[in-house]
Design an enzyme around this catalytic site. Structure first.
Site, PDB file in Angstrom:
ATOM      1  CB  SER A   1      -0.894  -0.032   1.244  1.00  0.00           C
ATOM      2  OG  SER A   1      -1.670   1.110   1.251  1.00  0.00           O
ATOM      3  N   GLY A   2       0.592   2.139  -0.879  1.00  0.00           N
ATOM      4  CA  GLY A   2       1.328   3.392  -0.978  1.00  0.00           C
ATOM      5  C   GLY A   2       2.556   3.286  -1.857  1.00  0.00           C
TER       6      GLY A   2
ATOM      7  CB  THR B   1      -3.647   3.916  -7.623  1.00  0.00           C
ATOM      8  OG1 THR B   1      -4.053   2.883  -6.751  1.00  0.00           O
ATOM      9  CG2 THR B   1      -4.826   4.594  -8.230  1.00  0.00           C
TER      10      THR B   1
ATOM     11  CG  ASN C   1      -1.664   5.622  -0.612  1.00  0.00           C
ATOM     12  OD1 ASN C   1      -1.578   6.827  -0.794  1.00  0.00           O
ATOM     13  ND2 ASN C   1      -1.870   4.746  -1.593  1.00  0.00           N
TER      14      ASN C   1
ATOM     15  CB  SER D   1      -4.973   3.753   0.774  1.00  0.00           C
ATOM     16  OG  SER D   1      -4.834   2.360   0.700  1.00  0.00           O
ATOM     17  CB  SER D   2      -6.856   1.358  -4.119  1.00  0.00           C
ATOM     18  OG  SER D   2      -6.082   2.201  -4.913  1.00  0.00           O
TER      19      SER D   2
ATOM     20  N   GLY E   1      -2.718  -2.985  -2.187  1.00  0.00           N
ATOM     21  CA  GLY E   1      -1.409  -3.589  -1.927  1.00  0.00           C
ATOM     22  C   GLY E   1      -1.365  -4.325  -0.600  1.00  0.00           C
TER      23      GLY E   1
ATOM     24  CD  GLU F   1      -4.252  -2.697   3.559  1.00  0.00           C
ATOM     25  OE1 GLU F   1      -3.903  -1.655   2.982  1.00  0.00           O
ATOM     26  OE2 GLU F   1      -5.430  -2.960   3.840  1.00  0.00           O
TER      27      GLU F   1
HETATM   28  N1  LIG Z   1       5.136   8.077 -10.001  1.00  0.00           N
HETATM   29  C1  LIG Z   1       4.796   8.866  -9.016  1.00  0.00           C
HETATM   30  N2  LIG Z   1       5.140  10.164  -9.053  1.00  0.00           N
HETATM   31  C2  LIG Z   1       4.790  10.986  -8.056  1.00  0.00           C
HETATM   32  N3  LIG Z   1       4.121  10.568  -6.951  1.00  0.00           N
HETATM   33  C3  LIG Z   1       3.778   9.282  -6.848  1.00  0.00           C
HETATM   34  C4  LIG Z   1       4.079   8.358  -7.909  1.00  0.00           C
HETATM   35  N4  LIG Z   1       3.608   7.163  -7.534  1.00  0.00           N
HETATM   36  C5  LIG Z   1       3.014   7.328  -6.327  1.00  0.00           C
HETATM   37  N5  LIG Z   1       3.112   8.588  -5.934  1.00  0.00           N
HETATM   38  C6  LIG Z   1       2.573   9.148  -4.670  1.00  0.00           C
HETATM   39  O1  LIG Z   1       2.349   8.077  -3.814  1.00  0.00           O
HETATM   40  C7  LIG Z   1       1.034   8.068  -3.355  1.00  0.00           C
HETATM   41  C8  LIG Z   1       0.539   6.665  -3.217  1.00  0.00           C
HETATM   42  O2  LIG Z   1       0.474   6.037  -4.437  1.00  0.00           O
HETATM   43  P1  LIG Z   1      -0.671   5.086  -4.845  1.00  0.00           P
HETATM   44  O3  LIG Z   1      -1.953   5.598  -4.403  1.00  0.00           O
HETATM   45  O4  LIG Z   1      -0.529   4.823  -6.266  1.00  0.00           O
HETATM   46  O5  LIG Z   1      -0.313   3.828  -4.025  1.00  0.00           O
HETATM   47  P2  LIG Z   1      -0.931   2.422  -4.102  1.00  0.00           P
HETATM   48  O6  LIG Z   1       0.153   1.477  -4.419  1.00  0.00           O
HETATM   49  O7  LIG Z   1      -2.060   2.447  -5.054  1.00  0.00           O
HETATM   50  O8  LIG Z   1      -1.453   2.160  -2.669  1.00  0.00           O
HETATM   51  P3  LIG Z   1      -2.701   1.410  -2.191  1.00  0.00           P
HETATM   52  O9  LIG Z   1      -2.393  -0.010  -2.263  1.00  0.00           O
HETATM   53  O10 LIG Z   1      -2.895   1.843  -0.835  1.00  0.00           O
HETATM   54  O11 LIG Z   1      -3.768   1.827  -3.091  1.00  0.00           O
HETATM   55  C9  LIG Z   1       0.288   8.838  -4.373  1.00  0.00           C
HETATM   56  O12 LIG Z   1      -0.800   9.471  -3.779  1.00  0.00           O
HETATM   57  C10 LIG Z   1       1.297   9.839  -4.864  1.00  0.00           C
HETATM   58  O13 LIG Z   1       1.310  10.980  -4.058  1.00  0.00           O
HETATM   59 MG   LIG Z   2      -3.941   2.284  -4.966  1.00  0.00          MG
END
Ligand SMILES: Nc1ncnc2c1ncn2[C@@H]1O[C@H](COP(=O)(O)OP(=O)(O)OP(=O)(O)O)[C@@H](O)[C@H]1O
Ligand SMILES: [Mg+2]
Length: 1137
Positions: free
Chosen positions: A107-108, A112, A157, A160-161, A387, A389
């Site tokens: 997660s994070g 996404t 996050n 977070s999804s 992800g 967690e």
């Molecule tokens: N390529 C990137 N460039 C800039 N910021 C990023 C990038 N990837 C992720 N982030 C930052 O990290 C944060 C978390 O990313 P994201 O929501 O994609 O995580 P996740 O893997 O989907 O987590 P979860 O499993 O909780 O959904 C985003 O809100 C963003 O601020």
């Molecule tokens: Mg996500």
């Protein structure tokens, strides 16, 4: 000239971990850190992309970057998520292979974000056009909507999804997007009613309260203040860097783009508001006299407002919060709810309401973005699932989420590590096995149908009797105690007995990504996922159409007593489907790594990253990749793809494909350690070799394109030339034909001329010759004619002479014959006379002899007697003959038998006369009086006119009718007949001849016993009445005309007017009747009938001579009368008449 680049150019650290030297976990981490520090967040392991979350925006996602990576080889540029997206998109478009992009990480870690980057890249590079852009826009805009409702701030996050998402993007054969299908997986619904410390509820609640206009909030009966709502945690309501108000606008806008109607959006917001209102409903205990505790709603205002929002009757919902009805077969039992149960019911309703709303949103978005065309689609699936967690307090949701991640890790292992190694063995490539951790054992611990944790949980949920989370844990303790990845205080495995980090109500699972402690509290309830039927029925009664739609089981008509499948079972099934789906596609991996726990940029916590690198199996991945081959391909497609690089294989290779590839490699002088030949595939060790091949192929393709172009141009020019040549030939042929025709005509006319001259000359020559011949012939003919004439005349003369001679002979002969005949005649006559004389003499002599002999027998007068007797006999015979041959009795018959003997001549005639008279007498005797009178008249006529007037003979056969006008019967002459008085003997129309011109005027001529009356034919008026006594004579001609003149006695009264000259067709009858009538008048001399062809007629004073003349027919056959002068009227009677 284009400058060729490579990921090796300006490389920070090593772009592809496969090239890392020396390879160790430390060097791996060092390389990642080095790159991360230099903003190079992407690193490859072969074709797998490692992405380290930068937690800040980097300028590497610009449109220029998109263009840079577009249609470029994977290893050509420095590692980027765009390179992977481009590779996947191109192999989908060009090689017709369905793709899936698997994004994993905790997660994070940035999954996404990565999925959005992939989608936006594909959207940027695929086809354009109004329709395509709309589809793209809808696909991209589905993200903010789903994120608003399905994402939340967690400690790990900020976005977070809280649900799993798998999106299939569908493309047509050109690579243009047609639409998509989104599948969602288990939303973490517990968050709706309760959030862990430092976390928030789903974004939409905050966005709505911050971003909606006052008016909207009023309509939704909401207040802007978060603190007013029990379901919204206060401590982290505001999140750094998150503008809820702006996000709300974005979400509304996105919903519009995706295709939500205004009323649909309103309904959705009403439901969100209803959930908030639901959270504010509070209960207080109330003891009843029977000792049971009941709950009562503290303040009904929120309930009322919620009911108003959803169109539910307040009392219905109130009752649903107070009672629970349990139905079993035919029984229905209602029990009151205590305060805790009421809160449980409220939260269950809120959670259900929200999850169902979320699922409805996904379905609604799918409706909008679904591909329209029915044609076969190519699919690119993007998986962004929550992800892995580990929280302080992990519950059922984390268990499910981590199970899903285990499955994803499993599929990664399956496809990258195990499958790859197995393939080497299969293909007979020399290979030393590389050890890696296979998490299949953990998956089995969770999902095994017999003794997996999920199966245990389901068993507990469905089991009759008291079921609690503790009983579930007990069960796990018994069944899974021996499992090496399962840990529990109370399990038979005594090694955890003293582990105080493992509370009694928990169990721990050693996941691939680390150990996670799960608190069993709520597991059974959450798995059951039950909503009291009273509540679902209350919701179904709502007038709000969406809410009614969301609770179909509340329909009393469709009461289903069967238990719905458990949440765990459903999730397992959908994850199973997802895994099967992913296995059918070509996988592309993005492995996301979270650099720190602080969501901060520039911090690279080595221990955290090391942990992720370990559990993600990245080192094994590199090792397998390094030991193995970067690229493999079956021989056939390989040869097909690169055969143009070698003259021997291009354009056709006849032998086996493998030999072709071998020839190709030898020809291209690829070092032998760079590749290996498998059984069915070639394995290329280094990506650069592949890149080299690709580059050569590209150049070759250019050459080939040039060649094709050249040949095409050549062909085109040649075709044009041939066409020109053909048309030139046609034109030339036509021209030649025309010229030849002209020439021919000229030659023909000249020839004709020469020919005609020649022929003329020849003809004339011939003519002269013919004329000469003709003259010769004529001369011959003439001579012959003369000669023949001469001969003929000579012959004629001869013949004539002969004829004369013959004639003379004949004459002489005739004379001689005549003489002979006469002599003979004389002789015969003489002989006859002599014979007659002999006969007479003989007769006389015989008579004499007879008389002499018989004289003595007869007296002297016997001769006389014989004679008399003979005479008598003859007479008798004569009369008898006459009697038998008597002629008929008709008087007009002229027949009379012939007389037999001349001496009877006189008698015979006398007898004939007598017979005729007798016959006439007989005939007369049969007459009646009338007929007798008629015959008398006819006799008289005969006496008067027979042999005197030519007209008579024609009148003989005509009967005398007398009254031709039927005067007494005809009403026209009634007046006339009454004027006449006496009996009319004759009535006829006659012509009265006018003296002046000889023409006739028609008059009725009546004869009575005493008078002759002339009357007008038309009027019947009497013109003249002449007493018979005054008539002196009647004059008629001898001819066949009908003229007659009534001549009056001089001095009589009638004579004053003069004589009458009349003409009639019945002249004979008129005159006969006149004569007879005149004769019967007692004291009257007989009327004279004067028959002569010229007589005088006294017209008043003058006497006119009427002269009848016989002449040729002039006016046809009629008689004409003309006045010659005052004294002469000439009447011409046709001779034929
Ligand atoms: N390529 C990137 N460039 C800039 N910021 C990023 C990038 N990837 C992720 N982030 C930052 O990290 C944060 C978390 O990313 P994201 O929501 O994609 O995580 P996740 O893997 O989907 O987590 P979860 O499993 O909780 O959904 C985003 O809100 C963003 O601020
Ligand atoms: Mg996500």
């Amino acid at each position: 000239m284009e400058v060729k680049t490579s990921l090796l150019d300006n490389m920070i650290g090593v772009g592809d971990m496969v090239l890392l030297e020396p390879l160790s976990e430390d060097s791996f981490l060092e390389n990642l850190r080095n790159r991360f520090d230099h903003n190079e967040i992407y690193t490859y392991i072969g074709s797998v992309v490692i992405s380290v979350n930068p937690y800040r925006s980097l300028p590497i996602y610009t449109p220029d970057k998109v263009e840079e990576y577009r249609n470029r080889n994977f290893y050509e540029l420095s590692p980027h998520i765009y390179a992977l997206a481009d590779e996947a998109y191109r192999s989908l478009r060009d090689q017709d292979k369905d793709q899936c992009i698997l994004i994993t990480g905790e997660s994070g870690a940035g999954k996404t974000e990565a999925s959005k980057l992939v989608m936006s890249y594909v959207a940027a590079v695929c086809g354009k056009g109004q329709e395509v852009n709309k589809v793209k826009e809808q696909l991209l805009q589905s993200n903010p909507v789903l994120e608003a409702f399905g994402n939340a701030k967690t400690v790990r996050n900020d976005n977070s999804s809280r649900f799993g998402k798998y999106m299939d993007i569908e493309f047509d054969f050109k690579g243009d997007p047609l639409g998509g299908v989104i599948s969602n997986y288990l939303l973490e619904k517990s968050r709706v009613v309760k959030q862990p410390r430092g976390e928030r509820n789903f974004h939409i609640f905050y966005q709505l309260l911050s971003g909606a206009s006052d008016d909207t909030l009023k309509k939704l009966k909401l207040e802007r203040d978060f603190s007013k709502y029990n379901y919204l945690s206060l401590d982290s309501a505001a999140v750094n860097g998150l503008d809820d108000a702006a996000s709300f606008r974005t979400v509304r806008n996105a919903m519009q783009i995706v295709g939500f109607m205004e009323d649909e959006m309103q309904s959705v917001l009403q439901l969100v508001a209803a959930v908030l209102k639901l959270g504010n409903i509070e209960f207080k205990p109330e003891s009843r006299c029977n000792g049971t505790d009941e709950s009562r709603i503290k303040d009904k205002n929120d309930l009322k407002e919620m009911c108003e929002l959803l169109g539910i009757e307040q009392s219905v919902l109130e009752r649903a919060f107070s009672y629970r009805t349990v139905e079993a077969k035919l029984e229905k039992v209602s029990t009151t709810l205590n305060v805790a149960q009421a809160y449980y019911a409220r939260d269950a309703l809120a959670k259900n309401l929200y999850t169902r709303l979320f699922s409805w949103l996904v379905t609604r978005i799918n409706e909008s973005i679904k591909a329209q065309a029915n044609a076969r689609h190519k699919v690119m699936g993007v998986l962004d699932i929550y992800g892995f967690e580990i929280f302080e307090d992990n519950s059922f949701e984390q268990f499910i989420i981590n199970y899903c991640n285990e499955k994803l890790q499993q599929i990664f292992i399956e496809l990258t590590l195990r499958e790859e190694q197995e393939e080497y063995v299969r293909e007979g490539i020399e290979w030393t096995n590389i050890e890696y951790f296979n998490n299949a054992i953990i998956c089995d611990l969770i999902e095994n149908n017999q003794n997996g944790i999920l199966a245990m949980l389901d068993e507990e949920c469905l089991r009759p009797g008291t079921v609690t989370d503790e009983t579930f844990l007990d069960k796990l303790n018994t069944i899974c105690a021996e499992h090496q990845h399962f840990e529990s205080r109370l399990s038979k495995n005594s090694k955890f007995l003293n582990d105080h980090s493992l509370p009694h109500s928990c169990f721990r699972i050693q996941h691939y990504a680390g150990k996670v402690l799960y608190r069993t509290e709520g597991f059974v309830d959450k798995n059951n996922d039950l909503l009291y039927r009273d509540l679902s029925q209350a919701m179904y009664k709502a007038t709000h159409s969406l809410i009614k739609q969301l609770f179909p089981e509340g329909n009393p008509a469709k009461v289903n007593l069967k238990r719905p499948p458990t949440a765990g079972f459903q999730f397992k099934a959908s994850v199973g489907t997802l895994m099967r789906n992913l296995q059918t596609k070509n996988p592309n991996y993005i492995r996301c790594i979270k650099p720190n726990d602080k969501k901060a940029s520039h911090i690279f916590t080595e221990s955290l990253v090391r942990h992720q690198v370990r559990y993600l199996g990245l080192m094994e991945n590199v090792r397998v990749r390094r030991a193995g081959y970067a690229f493999r391909q079956p021989y056939e497609p390989c040869l097909e793809r690169y055969k143009m690089l070698c003259k021997r294989t291009w354009p056709h290779w006849r032998g086996p494909a493998r030999e072709g590839v071998e020839t190709l490699m030898v020809d291209l002088q690829v070092p032998t350690d760079e590749f290996s030949y498998g059984r069915s595939k070639i394995f290329i060790r280094n990506p650069r070799t592949l890149f080299f091949l690709e580059e050569r192929r590209r150049q070759c393709l250019e050459d080939l394109a040039t060649l094709i172009q050249k040949i095409y141009r050549g062909w085109k020019r040649r075709t044009e030339f041939l066409q020109l040549k053909k048309s030139q030939i046609v034109v030339a042929a036509w021209y030649r034909r025309f010229a030849q025709q002209k020439k021919y005509v000229k030659i023909k006319s000249a020839t004709t001329m020469v020919q005609s001259y020649t022929r003329g000359w020849q003809a004339r020559k011939l003519l002269r010759e013919l004329k000469y011949q003709k003259r010769c012939k004529e001369a011959v003919t003439t001579i012959a004619a003369y000669w023949h004439g001469t001969q003929a005349r000579m012959e004629l003369r001869r013949l004539k002479q002969e004829a004369r001679n013959k004639h003379a002979v004949t004459v002489i002969w005739a004379y001689w014959q005549g003489t002979k005949a006469r002599r003979e005649l004389r002789r015969l006559k003489e002989e006859a006379r002599r014979k007659h004389a002999v006969a007479v003499i003989w007769a006389y002599w015989q008579g004499l002899k007879v008389r002499r002999e018989y004289r003595k027998f007869f007296r002297a007068n016997a001769g006389k007697k014989i004679y008399e007797f003979t005479i008598q006999r003859i007479m008798q015979k004569y009369f008898l003959g006459l009697k038998h041959n008597m002629p008929p009795m008709s008087p007009i018959d002229k027949n009379w038998p012939a007389r037999p003997y001349r001496f009877l001549d006189g008698v015979h005639k006398e007898l004939q006369r007598i017979f005729h008279l007798w016959r006439c007498k007989k005939y007369r005797s049969r007459f009646t009086e009338e007929k007798k009178a008629v015959y008398e008249e006819k006799l008289e006529a005969s006496e008067i006119f027979k042999d005197k007037k030519a007209l008579y003979s024609s009148s003989v056969s005509q009967p005398f009718k007398g009254d031709y006008l039927e005067i007494s019967k005809n009403p026209k002459y009634q007046k006339l007949s009454s004027a006449v008085e006496e009996k009319v003997l004759l009535a006829d129309v006659v012509n009265k001849i006018n003296r002046a011109n000889g023409k006739g005027t028609a008059r009725i001529f009546l004869l009575t016993k005493k008078n002759v009356v002339l009357a007008d034919q038309k009027t019947g008026q009497v013109k003249a009445s002449v007493p018979l006594l005054d008539l002196a004579s009647v004059s008629v001609s001898t001819l066949s005309d009908g003229f007659f003149a009534l001549r009056l006695k001089q001095g009589s009264a009638s004579a004053i007017k003069g004589d009458f000259l009349l003409s009639s067709e019945h002249l004979i009858e008129i005159i006969t009747k006149l004569h007879r009538t005149g004769a019967t008048a007692a004291d009257q001399d007989q009327l004279n009938i004067d028959i002569s062809d010229e007589f005088l007629v006294q017209f008043k004073q003058d006497k006119v001579c009427v002269k009848f003349m016989r002449g040729a027919a002039r006016n046809g056959n009629s008689v004409s009368c003309k006045r010659k002068n005052n004294r002469l009227l000439e009447v011409w009677v046709p001779t034929t008449a």
